[in-house]
Design a protein around this motif. Structure first.
Motif, PDB file in Angstrom:
ATOM      1  N   ARG A 124      -8.189 -13.324 -10.920  1.00 23.56           N
ATOM      2  CA  ARG A 124      -9.271 -13.821 -11.844  1.00 23.56           C
ATOM      3  C   ARG A 124     -10.628 -13.410 -11.779  1.00 23.56           C
ATOM      4  N   THR A 198     -12.750 -19.883 -12.333  1.00 29.89           N
ATOM      5  CA  THR A 198     -11.337 -20.103 -11.782  1.00 29.89           C
ATOM      6  C   THR A 198     -10.476 -20.598 -12.359  1.00 29.89           C
ATOM      7  N   HIS A 199      -9.000 -20.921 -12.240  1.00 33.16           N
ATOM      8  CA  HIS A 199      -8.422 -21.351 -13.027  1.00 33.16           C
ATOM      9  C   HIS A 199      -8.537 -22.667 -13.599  1.00 33.16           C
ATOM     10  N   ARG A 200      -9.226 -23.417 -12.697  1.00 33.21           N
ATOM     11  CA  ARG A 200      -9.450 -24.849 -12.858  1.00 33.21           C
ATOM     12  C   ARG A 200     -10.672 -25.004 -14.009  1.00 33.21           C
ATOM     13  N   CYS A 202     -11.039 -22.502 -16.416  1.00 31.35           N
ATOM     14  CA  CYS A 202     -10.674 -21.691 -17.538  1.00 31.35           C
ATOM     15  C   CYS A 202      -9.964 -22.888 -18.495  1.00 31.35           C
ATOM     16  N   ASN A 204      -8.262 -21.562 -20.954  1.00 29.29           N
ATOM     17  CA  ASN A 204      -6.915 -21.114 -21.501  1.00 29.29           C
ATOM     18  C   ASN A 204      -7.029 -20.847 -22.890  1.00 29.29           C
ATOM     19  N   ARG A 219      -3.614  -9.967 -18.427  1.00 31.51           N
ATOM     20  CA  ARG A 219      -2.183 -10.971 -18.263  1.00 31.51           C
ATOM     21  C   ARG A 219      -1.223 -10.342 -19.134  1.00 31.51           C
ATOM     22  N   ASP A 238      -1.336 -16.739  -5.531  1.00 26.99           N
ATOM     23  CA  ASP A 238      -0.350 -17.178  -6.700  1.00 26.99           C
ATOM     24  C   ASP A 238       0.549 -18.158  -6.296  1.00 26.99           C
ATOM     25  N   LEU A 241      -0.793 -21.525  -5.653  1.00 30.12           N
ATOM     26  CA  LEU A 241      -1.041 -22.463  -6.971  1.00 30.12           C
ATOM     27  C   LEU A 241       0.438 -22.739  -7.726  1.00 30.12           C
ATOM     28  N   ALA A 245       1.413 -18.324 -11.722  1.00 36.73           N
ATOM     29  CA  ALA A 245      -0.020 -18.740 -12.236  1.00 36.73           C
ATOM     30  C   ALA A 245      -0.590 -17.270 -12.548  1.00 36.73           C
ATOM     31  N   ILE A 246      -0.371 -16.431 -11.680  1.00 36.26           N
ATOM     32  CA  ILE A 246      -1.184 -15.253 -12.111  1.00 36.26           C
ATOM     33  C   ILE A 246       0.019 -13.879 -11.937  1.00 36.26           C
ATOM     34  N   SER A 407     -11.736 -28.339  -8.316  1.00 39.61           N
ATOM     35  CA  SER A 407     -11.624 -27.400  -7.419  1.00 39.61           C
ATOM     36  C   SER A 407     -12.234 -27.482  -6.143  1.00 39.61           C
TER      37      SER A 407
END
Length: 704
Positions: A124, A198-200, A202, A204, A219, A238, A241, A245-246, A407
Motif C-alpha cells: 500500500r 496504512t491499512h489502519r 484507510c 476502504n 487490487r 500480508d 496481517l 489483506a493484500i 497502528s
C-alpha cells in the motif's frame, strides 16, 4: 495427480518454448520442470476447493544457468489454472523481480501457448492516497483551519503545497497512475509518507475517493490476475496481517519463492516487535491534547461520550505507567553509549529487572488498544449507516487518526506481551535486546523482541495454510545437504527436495587461486596488507574486477593503502547508489578502460556482471556473520545449553551460503570465464574449509 490434459499442456508449452527460441532442452531445467509438476500435481482439493491434506512443498536448488523461471512457470501455471488457485511468484531482490516481470514472463507468454494474466503486486505504501492528498492541499491552502486528520502541527510551506498540487494535477489528468514507481522524478521519502495510507488509516469502501483509489485499482488487477509477482517482504507483511489483506489468502494460493534462501530471515523481520519508549510517551501526551477535537468529530452521544471518556482514562493510565517505566530504564539508557548502543539480554538475571518494569505496562497498553479498536469499529458502523453529509465528513476525518493511533499502539502492546511471555522449554527462545538512539534531535531507548528461528513462524502462518509451494535458489544446500534449510524454514523432512547442478563447465571456466601471501582473515592488519599486495601485483588494471569485503572499515583501509594509480581505477560501494555504481563500472569498461569495484554484502548477491564486466573476483575473507547480532547470539547460547555446536549449526552454514552467492557473481553465462582470488587462508587451514569448498562449484583450484 496430474490429469492427462495438464501433463500435455506442460509438455507442449515447454516444447514450443524451446522450438520458438531455437534452444536445446537443459537437463537440469527438464528435471526441475518435472519435479514442480509432480509436487503441485499431488495437491488434493475437496468439493469446495479446499486442500484435503498438508501443503505440497518442493525445495529445489538450481545452479546458475538452469533457467529457473522457465523451470517453475511452465509447470506451475497450468497446475494453478486447473486447480483454480492463484500463483504468487515472490522474489527477494528488486533485480530478479524486474527480470521476471519485464523479461521472463513476457517471453513465456510469447513463445508458448499458455494463456494467463500476470500483474506486479506492491504494498500500500507504494500508492498515493488521494483522500490524504486532498486534505493536505486544503490544509496548506488555508481552506481548512483545524485538521483532526493530522497529529503533528504543520506549518504552511509554499514548496510543499506546490509539490502536492503537482501530484494532484498529474493524477487528475491521467498522466500519472498514483504509483510511486511511475513518478518521473525521485520522491523524497518523508514527503511521500505524508500522502500514503496504512491499512489502519484507510477508509476502504467508505472513502469518498474509493472509486479512483490507486491502491484499490491495483487490487482489482490482483483479483483478476492468474499470476501475481510479489516479493518476500510483501508476502510476509500480508501473512502478519492475517493473510488475504493484500495478496490472495494462503488457502487459495500456490507460492513460488525464488531466492528462497532469504525467506527465513524475511519471516523473522516481519514477526519481530519493537517499542520506542520516549517516542510513545510523547505520542500519548499529544493524543490526550487532541481528544477535544476527536470528541467534536465524533459528535455528542451516549456511546461516543463513553468511548472518548474511556480513551481519556486509558491514555492517562498508559502515560503514567510508561513514565514510570522510562524512569526505571534510565540506568540502561545511561549504560549504552556511542561505542556500544545495543545490549542483548541473554542471562535470566539480566532479564529479571525488565519483567518487573514491563509487567505493569501490559494491562494499560492492552486496555488502550482495545478502546481504540472499539472506537474504530463504532466509526465504521456509523459510516455505514450515515446519511448526513456533514456527519460523514467528520467521521472520515477522524477515522484515519484513530487508525494511526492503533497502528502505533499495536506493536507496543505486542512488544510487552512478547517480552513477558515465558520461553517454552526445549523450543528456541525469544531474543530480547535494547538499542539506544542518540542524535542531536532524539535520545530514546528501543526495546526489541524477535523469534530466533523462523521454523514455527513459517510453519504456522504459511505451510499449514497454503495450497502448495516451491522454494528455489542456487544456494539452499550446505555440502549437498538440505537439512539446515529445511529446519530453518520449518519445512517437513518429507517435503520433495532436488539438487539441480549448473550446466556450466566450471573447471574450464573458473580458476580459483589462493596465493602464497594470503593470510588468515582473522589477522586484521596482515590480511589487509595481503589484499593490497594482490591488487597491486596480480590484478590486471584493464579488466573488470570486483573485490568483496566483509566490513566497511577494511574496505576503506585497503583503499587508503593503494597507490594513486590504482585509486583512480577503484569505485567504492559508498560512492554511488547501487544502480548508478554498476552503470558507472560498465561505462568505464565500455569506454576501453579498466574498472574495479570495492563492495560489501549487497554486491555479493543479485548483481549481474556478465562477460568482460567481471573477469577477476576477489573474496577478501570467509563471510562469517557478526557474532554479537542479538538474534544469532541468543540462538547460539540456547544451542550451547542444549549441548549443540552453534558454529556448525548456524555460523558455518550461513557463511557457506554467502560464499557460494558471492562466488556466483563471476560466471553468469556459459561463455564467461574468470579468476576467483581467495584471500582468507582459513579455507585451507581450518577443518571447516572443506565444507565451504565442497559447497562451491567444481572450480580449478590453485593453492600456492
Amino acid at each position: 495427480m496430474l490429469s492427462d490434459t495438464v501433463k500435455s499442456t506442460i509438455q507442449t508449452a515447454y516444447s514450443n518454448y524451446l522450438s520458438a527460441r531455437d534452444l536445446k532442452a537443459r537437463h537440469g531445467q527438464k528435471h526441475m520442470l518435472a519435479q514442480v509438476a509432480r509436487t503441485l500435481g499431488s495437491i488434493e482439493l475437496d468439493a469446495e476447493g479446499k486442500k484435503v491434506a498438508g501443503a505440497s512443498i518442493a525445495v529445489i536448488e538450481a545452479g546458475t544457468g538452469t533457467g529457473k523461471t522457465v523451470g517453475y512457470v511452465v509447470s506451475a501455471v497450468p497446475v494453478a489454472l486447473a486447480l483454480e488457485k492463484k500463483l504468487v511468484i515472490a522474489t527477494a531482490t528488486v533485480a530478479l523481480q524486474e527480470q521476471v516481470v519485464n523479461k521472463d514472463l513476457p517471453d513465456i507468454q510469447k513463445y508458448t501457448d499458455l494463456k494467463f494474466t500476470a500483474v506486479l503486486a506492491k504494498g500500500r505504501g507504494r500508492y498515493l492516497c488521494t483522500h490524504k492528498l486532498e486534505q493536505l492541499i486544503q490544509f496548506y491552502s488555508g481552506t481548512v483551519v483545524a485538521m483532526s486528520l493530522f497529529e503533528e502541527t504543520m506549518e504552511a510551506d509554499e514548496a510543499t503545497l506546490s509539490f502536492y498540487n503537482e501530484l494532484m494535477t498529474s493524477f487528475g489528468s491521467g498522466e500519472w497512475t498514483g504509483d510511486r514507481d511511475q513518478w518521473q522524478d525521485k520522491l523524497d521519502d518523508s514527503l511521500w509518507s505524508t500522502v500514503t495510507s496504512t491499512h489502519r488509516e484507510c477508509l476502504n469502501r467508505r472513502c469518498p475517493h474509493y472509486q479512483n483509489c490507486p491502491f484499490f485499482e491495483a487490487r482489482k488487477e490482483l483479483e483478476e490476475a492468474d499470476v501475481i509477482i510479489a516479493n518476500h517482504d510483501l508476502v510476509m507483511a500480508d501473512l502478519s496481517l492475517g493473510g488475504g489483506a493484500i495478496l490472495p489468502a494462503p488457502e487459495d494460493t500456490i507460492y513460488i519463492f525464488d531466492e528462497g534462501h532469504h525467506l527465513p530471515d524475511k519471516a523473522l523481520m516481519h514477526f519481530a516487535n519493537q517499542l520506542t519508549v520516549k517516542f510513545l510517551l510523547n505520542q500519548l501526551e499529544n493524543w490526550r491534547k487532541q481528544l477535544p477535537k476527536v470528541r467534536l468529530e465524533l459528535a455528542y452521544g451516549e456511546q461516543s461520550e463513553r468511548l472518548v471518556d474511556e480513551l481519556n482514562d486509558g491514555l492517562l493510565n498508559a502515560h503514567q505507567h510508561l513514565s514510570i517505566a522510562w524512569t526505571s530504564l534510565q540506568p540502561w539508557f545511561t549504560r549504552l553509549n556511542a561505542d556500544d548502543r545495543t545490549l542483548t539480554l541473554l542471562q535470566p538475571e539480566q532479564l529479571l529487572p525488565f519483567f518487573d518494569i514491563l509487567q505493569p505496562l501490559q494491562s494499560p497498553l492492552s486496555a488502550l488498544f482495545m478502546t481504540l479498536t472499539a472506537i474504530e469499529e463504532s466509526i465504521r458502523k456509523r459510516l455505514s449507516n450515515a446519511t448526513d453529509i456533514e456527519e460523514k465528513e467528520r467521521l472520515q476525518n477522524v477515522m484515519p487518526l484513530i487508525g494511526r493511533w492503533i497502528s502505533r499502539m499495536e506493536p507496543a502492546k505486542d512488544l510487552v506481551s512478547s517480552w513477558l511471555n515465558v520461553d517454552v522449554e526445549n523450543a528456541p527462545p525469544t531474543a530480547r535486546w535494547l538499542e539506544r538512539i542518540d542524535t542531536p534531535e532524539i535520545q530514546d531507548l528501543v526495546l526489541n523482541t524477535s523469534p530466533v528461528s523462523a521454523n514455527q513462524v513459517l510453519r504456522n502462518f504459511l505451510w499449514h495454510r497454503c495450497c502448495g509451494a516451491i522454494l528455489t535458489s542456487a544456494t539452499l544446500t550446505v555440502d549437498s545437504k538440505f537439512d539446515r534449510f529445511l529446519a530453518q524454514a520449518g519445512i517437513s523432512e518429507n517435503a520433495d527436495v532436488m539438487k539441480v547442478n549448473s550446466p556450466f563447465d566450471y573447471p574450464q571456466l573458473v580458476q580459483a587461486i589462493i596465493p602464497s601471501f594470503a593470510v588468515d582473515g582473522g589477522k586484521r592488519e596482515p590480511h589487509s596488507l595481503s589484499i593490497v599486495n594482490l591488487i597491486e601485483t596480480k590484478l590486471p588494471r584493464e579488466t573488470g574486477n570486483l573485490v568483496l569485503f566483509s566490513s566497511r572499515a577494511q574496505m576503506r583501509e585497503v583503499y587508503e593503502q593503494l597507490s594513486d594509480d590504482w585509486k583512480a581505477l577503484v569505485t567504492l560501494q559508498d560512492d554511488l547508489p547501487k544502480t548508478a555504481l554498476i552503470a558507472h563500472h560498465k561505462a568505464r569498461l565500455e569506454e576501453g578502460g579498466g574498472s574495479t569495484l570495492f563492495g560489501l554484502a549487497s554486491l555479493a548477491e543479485g548483481v549481474d556482471l556478465p562477460g568482460n564486466y567481471l573477469t577477476h573476483l576477489v573474496i577478501a575473507k570467509i563471510p562469517f556473520g557478526v557474532p554479537d547480532d542479538p538474534i544469532s547470539s541468543t540462538l547460539s547460547l540456547w544451542l550451547e545449553a542444549k549441548g549443540m555446536n552453534p558454529f556448525q549449526i548456524v555460523t558455518l552454514p550461513a557463511a557457506t551460503i554467502r560464499m557460494v552467492q558471492a562466488c556466483g557473481r563471476l560466471i553468469r553465462h556459459e561463455n564467461d570465464k574468470g579468476t576467483i582470488w581467495m584471500m582468507d587462508r582459513r579455507i585451507v587451514e581450518k577443518r571447516y574449509g572443506k565444507t565451504i569448498i565442497n559447497s562451491l562449484p567444481q572450480y580449478r583450484w590453485v593453492i600456492e
